[in-house]
Motif scaffolding. Structure first.
Motif, PDB file in Angstrom:
ATOM      1  N   ASN A  38      -3.019   0.509   3.654  1.00  0.00           N
ATOM      2  CA  ASN A  38      -1.962   1.410   3.188  1.00  0.00           C
ATOM      3  C   ASN A  38      -0.581   0.888   3.555  1.00  0.00           C
ATOM      4  O   ASN A  38       0.369   1.039   2.781  1.00  0.00           O
ATOM      5  N   LEU A  39      -0.446   0.269   4.725  1.00  0.00           N
ATOM      6  CA  LEU A  39       0.837  -0.342   5.076  1.00  0.00           C
ATOM      7  C   LEU A  39       1.177  -1.490   4.124  1.00  0.00           C
ATOM      8  O   LEU A  39       2.334  -1.688   3.765  1.00  0.00           O
ATOM      9  N   PHE A  42       2.428   0.043   1.079  1.00  0.00           N
ATOM     10  CA  PHE A  42       3.812   0.455   1.319  1.00  0.00           C
ATOM     11  C   PHE A  42       4.756  -0.727   1.114  1.00  0.00           C
ATOM     12  O   PHE A  42       5.761  -0.620   0.405  1.00  0.00           O
ATOM     13  N   GLY A  54       5.337   3.317  -2.453  1.00  0.00           N
ATOM     14  CA  GLY A  54       5.586   2.914  -1.077  1.00  0.00           C
ATOM     15  C   GLY A  54       5.584   4.075  -0.111  1.00  0.00           C
ATOM     16  O   GLY A  54       4.967   4.015   0.949  1.00  0.00           O
ATOM     17  N   LEU A  55       6.246   5.155  -0.481  1.00  0.00           N
ATOM     18  CA  LEU A  55       6.327   6.311   0.420  1.00  0.00           C
ATOM     19  C   LEU A  55       4.984   7.028   0.558  1.00  0.00           C
ATOM     20  O   LEU A  55       4.621   7.473   1.647  1.00  0.00           O
ATOM     21  N   LEU A  58       2.855   4.912   2.818  1.00  0.00           N
ATOM     22  CA  LEU A  58       3.293   5.049   4.206  1.00  0.00           C
ATOM     23  C   LEU A  58       2.772   6.349   4.807  1.00  0.00           C
ATOM     24  O   LEU A  58       2.300   6.371   5.949  1.00  0.00           O
TER      25      LEU A  58
END
Length: 76
Positions: A38-39, A42, A54-55, A58
């Protein structure tokens, strides 16, 4: 093929492997791998200008890492 396609593939594979690990009764490691994926999503979202992707990635990464912390606290 754009320059961020490899990052997208690595993020997809990482999240998939993390979910498989969680389903195979390895929650701590699975959540860590999924959080890393997931990072990466992001980072991909920010680099390609897809701010919503991206958000949201995050947010999911933060949830996964809190799960890893809780798992380590209970089982460590």
């Amino acid at each position: 093929m754009n320059q961020y396609k490899v990052l997208e593939y690595i993020a997809s594979i990482s999240t998939t492997v993390g979910v498989v690990l969680i389903s195979l009764k390895h929650p701590g490691i699975g959540q860590l791998v999924t959080g890393i994926g997931n990072l990466l999503f992001f980072l991909y979202g920010i680099l390609t200008g897809q701010r919503a992707l991206g958000l949201s990635a995050l947010f999911l990464a933060v949830i996964e890492f809190f799960g890893v912390y809780n798992w380590l606290f209970r089982n460590g």
